[in-house]
Design a protein around this motif. Structure first.
Motif, PDB file in Angstrom:
ATOM      1  N   VAL A  92       0.854  -1.191   0.000  1.00 46.49           N
ATOM      2  CA  VAL A  92       0.000   0.000   0.000  1.00 46.49           C
ATOM      3  C   VAL A  92       0.890   1.242   0.000  1.00 46.49           C
ATOM      4  N   LEU A  93       0.740   2.089  -1.008  1.00 42.52           N
ATOM      5  CA  LEU A  93       1.452   3.359  -1.056  1.00 42.52           C
ATOM      6  C   LEU A  93       0.579   4.403  -0.366  1.00 42.52           C
ATOM      7  N   ALA A  94       1.106   5.000   0.693  1.00 40.68           N
ATOM      8  CA  ALA A  94       0.332   5.962   1.475  1.00 40.68           C
ATOM      9  C   ALA A  94       1.149   7.251   1.604  1.00 40.68           C
ATOM     10  N   GLY A  95       1.133   8.040   0.533  1.00 40.41           N
ATOM     11  CA  GLY A  95       1.963   9.236   0.515  1.00 40.41           C
ATOM     12  C   GLY A  95       3.422   8.910   0.297  1.00 40.41           C
ATOM     13  N   PHE A  96       3.685   7.932  -0.547  1.00 48.25           N
ATOM     14  CA  PHE A  96       5.062   7.541  -0.875  1.00 48.25           C
ATOM     15  C   PHE A  96       5.491   8.350  -2.089  1.00 48.25           C
ATOM     16  N   MET A  97       6.371   9.314  -1.865  1.00 51.92           N
ATOM     17  CA  MET A  97       6.682  10.313  -2.890  1.00 51.92           C
ATOM     18  C   MET A  97       7.890   9.896  -3.718  1.00 51.92           C
ATOM     19  N   ARG A  98       7.733   8.790  -4.414  1.00 54.06           N
ATOM     20  CA  ARG A  98       8.772   8.303  -5.302  1.00 54.06           C
ATOM     21  C   ARG A  98       8.137   7.834  -6.600  1.00 54.06           C
ATOM     22  N   ILE A  99       8.807   8.127  -7.713  1.00 49.57           N
ATOM     23  CA  ILE A  99       8.419   7.536  -8.993  1.00 49.57           C
ATOM     24  C   ILE A  99       9.113   6.178  -9.079  1.00 49.57           C
ATOM     25  N   LEU A 100       8.325   5.141  -9.242  1.00 49.70           N
ATOM     26  CA  LEU A 100       8.843   3.773  -9.168  1.00 49.70           C
ATOM     27  C   LEU A 100       9.293   3.283 -10.543  1.00 49.70           C
ATOM     28  N   THR A 101      10.328   2.463 -10.550  1.00 45.80           N
ATOM     29  CA  THR A 101      10.833   1.914 -11.801  1.00 45.80           C
ATOM     30  C   THR A 101       9.874   0.856 -12.338  1.00 45.80           C
ATOM     31  N   PRO A 102       9.849   0.673 -13.660  1.00 45.14           N
ATOM     32  CA  PRO A 102       8.950  -0.321 -14.248  1.00 45.14           C
ATOM     33  C   PRO A 102       9.168  -1.721 -13.684  1.00 45.14           C
ATOM     34  N   GLU A 103      10.410  -2.098 -13.435  1.00 45.77           N
ATOM     35  CA  GLU A 103      10.694  -3.436 -12.920  1.00 45.77           C
ATOM     36  C   GLU A 103      10.070  -3.632 -11.539  1.00 45.77           C
ATOM     37  N   PHE A 104      10.151  -2.614 -10.708  1.00 48.89           N
ATOM     38  CA  PHE A 104       9.572  -2.687  -9.373  1.00 48.89           C
ATOM     39  C   PHE A 104       8.058  -2.828  -9.463  1.00 48.89           C
ATOM     40  N   VAL A 105       7.445  -2.012 -10.298  1.00 51.57           N
ATOM     41  CA  VAL A 105       5.987  -2.049 -10.443  1.00 51.57           C
ATOM     42  C   VAL A 105       5.528  -3.409 -10.958  1.00 51.57           C
ATOM     43  N   ARG A 106       6.219  -3.942 -11.941  1.00 52.14           N
ATOM     44  CA  ARG A 106       5.831  -5.237 -12.497  1.00 52.14           C
ATOM     45  C   ARG A 106       5.935  -6.342 -11.448  1.00 52.14           C
ATOM     46  N   HIS A 107       6.897  -6.223 -10.549  1.00 52.15           N
ATOM     47  CA  HIS A 107       7.083  -7.239  -9.509  1.00 52.15           C
ATOM     48  C   HIS A 107       5.845  -7.347  -8.611  1.00 52.15           C
ATOM     49  N   TYR A 108       5.158  -6.220  -8.399  1.00 52.05           N
ATOM     50  CA  TYR A 108       3.979  -6.206  -7.526  1.00 52.05           C
ATOM     51  C   TYR A 108       2.680  -5.993  -8.313  1.00 52.05           C
ATOM     52  N   GLN A 109       2.719  -6.300  -9.592  1.00 50.16           N
ATOM     53  CA  GLN A 109       1.557  -6.083 -10.453  1.00 50.16           C
ATOM     54  C   GLN A 109       0.313  -6.748  -9.868  1.00 50.16           C
ATOM     55  N   GLY A 110      -0.726  -5.964  -9.712  1.00 43.14           N
ATOM     56  CA  GLY A 110      -1.991  -6.499  -9.232  1.00 43.14           C
ATOM     57  C   GLY A 110      -2.111  -6.608  -7.732  1.00 43.14           C
ATOM     58  N   LYS A 111      -1.032  -6.273  -7.014  1.00 36.72           N
ATOM     59  CA  LYS A 111      -1.131  -6.313  -5.550  1.00 36.72           C
ATOM     60  C   LYS A 111      -0.458  -5.095  -4.906  1.00 36.72           C
ATOM     61  N   MET A 112      -0.543  -3.968  -5.626  1.00 37.56           N
ATOM     62  CA  MET A 112      -0.041  -2.705  -5.080  1.00 37.56           C
ATOM     63  C   MET A 112      -1.066  -1.607  -5.360  1.00 37.56           C
ATOM     64  N   LEU A 113      -1.469  -0.907  -4.288  1.00 34.68           N
ATOM     65  CA  LEU A 113      -2.473   0.142  -4.369  1.00 34.68           C
ATOM     66  C   LEU A 113      -1.846   1.497  -4.070  1.00 34.68           C
ATOM     67  N   ASN A 114      -2.449   2.537  -4.634  1.00 35.24           N
ATOM     68  CA  ASN A 114      -2.028   3.912  -4.364  1.00 35.24           C
ATOM     69  C   ASN A 114      -3.261   4.769  -4.162  1.00 35.24           C
ATOM     70  N   ILE A 115      -3.093   5.857  -3.436  1.00 36.87           N
ATOM     71  CA  ILE A 115      -4.150   6.844  -3.295  1.00 36.87           C
ATOM     72  C   ILE A 115      -3.622   8.170  -3.810  1.00 36.87           C
ATOM     73  N   HIS A 116      -4.447   8.861  -4.612  1.00 35.34           N
ATOM     74  CA  HIS A 116      -4.007  10.094  -5.265  1.00 35.34           C
ATOM     75  C   HIS A 116      -5.073  11.164  -5.086  1.00 35.34           C
ATOM     76  N   PRO A 117      -4.696  12.380  -4.668  1.00 34.81           N
ATOM     77  CA  PRO A 117      -5.684  13.414  -4.351  1.00 34.81           C
ATOM     78  C   PRO A 117      -6.217  14.169  -5.564  1.00 34.81           C
ATOM     79  N   SER A 118      -6.864  13.435  -6.450  1.00 34.99           N
ATOM     80  CA  SER A 118      -7.617  14.039  -7.549  1.00 34.99           C
ATOM     81  C   SER A 118      -8.566  12.981  -8.090  1.00 34.99           C
TER      82      SER A 118
END
Length: 223
Positions: A92-118
């Protein structure tokens, strides 16, 4: 079900600052709102207050200072190793202020959530409240979405709308939006922990039904 399937979902939360959404999740866990346990909180910024929130309730609180790494890739590799040590079912990303690399995102594909204020896809990135006011929007809000390689671009799960009021400033608007953040993020985590929420073919599904592109929209006319 296997023992792993029937046991509480293991959750790792990533933060960078105050951790108000982390606190909302901690409070929801204390109320047994979802069948999950926050097993670790990781911050890329030393001294983030969210780490104190975790320590106060006995959750492992870890600092991984991104400034100590010579590249985004090397930091994300270390972060991935730190997360995976806890064998999480959900990140769960909760105000995690980093742009993540594609490899990292793919590793958690489908089991990583984010909240965005818009109300995504509006106002990806920063300064969302200011941008909504400058655009003359009559409504604004917050979105919970799955994380994909596109910044703030993964499939939406749930949105909460608030009206933009006469005389609003970015600060007053942010305060009202944040109240909704603390309601909808634990709800999305609950759906995931109950195995009702999944991501398939770049779409969010709830109870096996594909959600609309906006996700579930909750309107708060009086907020």
């Amino acid at each position: 079900m296997t023992d792993r399937q029937s046991s509480p979902r293991r959750i790792v939360v990533l933060i960078s600052g105050n951790g108000s959404n982390l606190q909302a999740l901690i409070d929801a866990q204390a109320r047994n709102t979802f069948p999950g346990n926050i097993v670790a909180v990781i911050s890329n910024r030393p001294g983030a207050f969210g780490l104190e929130r975790a320590q106060k309730v006995g959750i492992d609180a870890i600092t991984l200072d991104h400034k100590e790494y010579d590249s985004r890739e090397s930091f994300d590799q270390a972060l991935q190793a730190g997360i995976d040590a806890y064998r999480p079912d959900l990140v769960v990303l909760a105000g995690f202020m980093r742009i993540l690399t594609p490899e990292f995102v793919r590793h958690y594909q489908g089991k990583m959530l984010n909240i965005h204020p818009s109300l995504l896809p509006k106002y990806q990135g920063l300064h969302t409240h200011k941008r909504a006011l400058e655009a003359g929007d009559t409504k604004h809000g917050v979105t919970v979405h799955f994380v994909t390689e596109e910044l703030d671009g993964g499939p939406n799960i749930v949105q909460a709308e608030v009206p933009v009021l006469h005389g609003d400033t970015p600060e007053t608007l942010a305060t009202r939006v944040q109240l909704q953040e603390h309601l909808i993020y634990p709800e999305a985590v609950r759906w995931y922990c109950e195995e009702r929420l999944t991501m398939e073919n770049n779409s969010a599904l709830l109870d096996g039904q594909k959600l609309p592109s906006s996700g579930i929209v909750i309107s708060n006319a009086e907020s």
